[in-house]
Design an enzyme around this catalytic site. Structure first.
Site, PDB file in Angstrom:
ATOM      1  N   PRO A   2      43.558  40.094  42.789  1.00 32.96           N
ATOM      2  CA  PRO A   2      44.283  39.304  43.765  1.00 32.96           C
ATOM      3  C   PRO A   2      45.780  39.476  43.640  1.00 32.96           C
ATOM      4  CG  PRO A   2      42.950  37.939  42.287  1.00 32.96           C
ATOM      5  CD  PRO A   2      43.088  39.264  41.683  1.00 32.96           C
ATOM      6  N   GLU A   3      46.418  39.663  44.765  1.00 37.52           N
ATOM      7  CA  GLU A   3      47.874  39.707  44.847  1.00 37.52           C
ATOM      8  C   GLU A   3      48.317  38.408  45.530  1.00 37.52           C
ATOM      9  OE1 GLU A   3      49.235  43.458  46.451  1.00 37.52           O
ATOM     10  OE2 GLU A   3      47.351  44.436  45.973  1.00 37.52           O
TER      11      GLU A   3
END
Length: 260
Positions: A2-3
DNA sequence: AGTATGACCTGATGGC
DNA sequence: TGCCATCAGGTCATAC
């Protein structure tokens, strides 16, 4: 995995259900994600606020801070049974929150204050001013792609959004940051905000692992213009998207639209 | 200060 | 079906 947009999606869902809740119990399985320091039990602590700090989920309790980084394969899920990859779970007023992480690149940090590892990160890409962005870019001698991935430069961008951002700003990923013009950096700064906000509206990008707290995938992967499209035609000019390696990360770009 | 490399983990995929 | 290599949304530590 996840960014920024994915973590933002998770944090918004956590905030709705956890704000003001009290910790009933916490369970931690032996795992690398704790890096040798398991958080305290936290029974009776209550949640003051849940927010995002770069790619960290930061849960502020009346007794301290629980910071969770999801690494590549971390997930925070509501109301799921324990699995082989469950590393921690918390019960908040009857709401069960589990941390699963296949590869254990994630981490859980406990601190009475905001942990130093978070405080040392750069500004948030959605909050940094244009002037500060330009000044910071010009003060480094390194390539623009590795710089954007450096969390002490700005916090929250990862490999997908850096490639997408450079494509939208028509900047070649092999360029050095100090050599970019005011105009190019302005374009990047504008596209960075637009891209991240759009990705948040889509609930983030799901390539293989990412799901939100309800187990649902995001949809922004359908809007990717270069990431994962090596060899396919550029959506703007039709030439094949190139895939190269920069700073040991797969890098996707259009050699025509993002010429040197 | 930069950059290059390998390490940390597990699973999915594709070639033979 | 099996085996092997390669790849993956991320850091970290170490060495030039």
């Amino acid at each position: 995995m996840p960014e920024l947009p994915e973590v933002e999606t998770i944090v918004r869902a956590l905030a709705v259900r956890l704000q003001g809740a009290t910790v009933g119990s916490a369970t931690y399985w032996p795992s690398r994600v704790f890096r040798g320091v398991t958080p305290p039990a936290l029974d009776g602590a209550f949640v003051k606020e849940v927010r995002r700090h770069g790619k960290y989920v930061l849960i502020e309790l009346n007794r301290g801070y629980l910071a969770i980084h999801l690494g590549m394969t971390g997930k925070l899920l509501f109301d799921v049974p324990d699995s082989k990859y469950t590393r921690a779970k918390w019960l908040f007023d009857g709401v069960l929150l589990s941390l699963e992480d296949i590869r254990q690149f994630g981490r859980v940090i406990w601190g009475e204050e905001i942990p130093e590892g978070l405080r040392l990160l750069g500004p948030d890409p959605l909050e940094i001013s244009l002037q500060e962005f330009v000044n910071r870019a010009w003060s480094h001698r390194t390539g623009i792609k590795p710089l954007l991935l450096t969390q002490t430069f700005v916090r929250g961008l990862g490999n997908i959004y850096v490639d997408e951002l450079l494509f939208r700003a028509r900047v070649n990923p092999t360029r050095s940051s100090a050599g970019l013009s005011q105009k190019q950096l302005t374009h990047m700064w504008e596209e960075m905000r637009r891209l991240l906000e759009e990705a948040i509206r889509h609930g983030g990008s799901s390539i293989s692992d990412y799901v939100d707290t309800s187990g649902r995938k995001g949809s922004f992967q359908r809007e990717h213009r270069v990431y994962g499209r090596g060899g396919e035609p550029c959506l703007v000019c039709g030439s094949p998207i190139q895939k190269i390696f920069l700073a040991q990360r797969g890098t996707h770009f259009c050699p025509v639209c993002q010429n040197l």
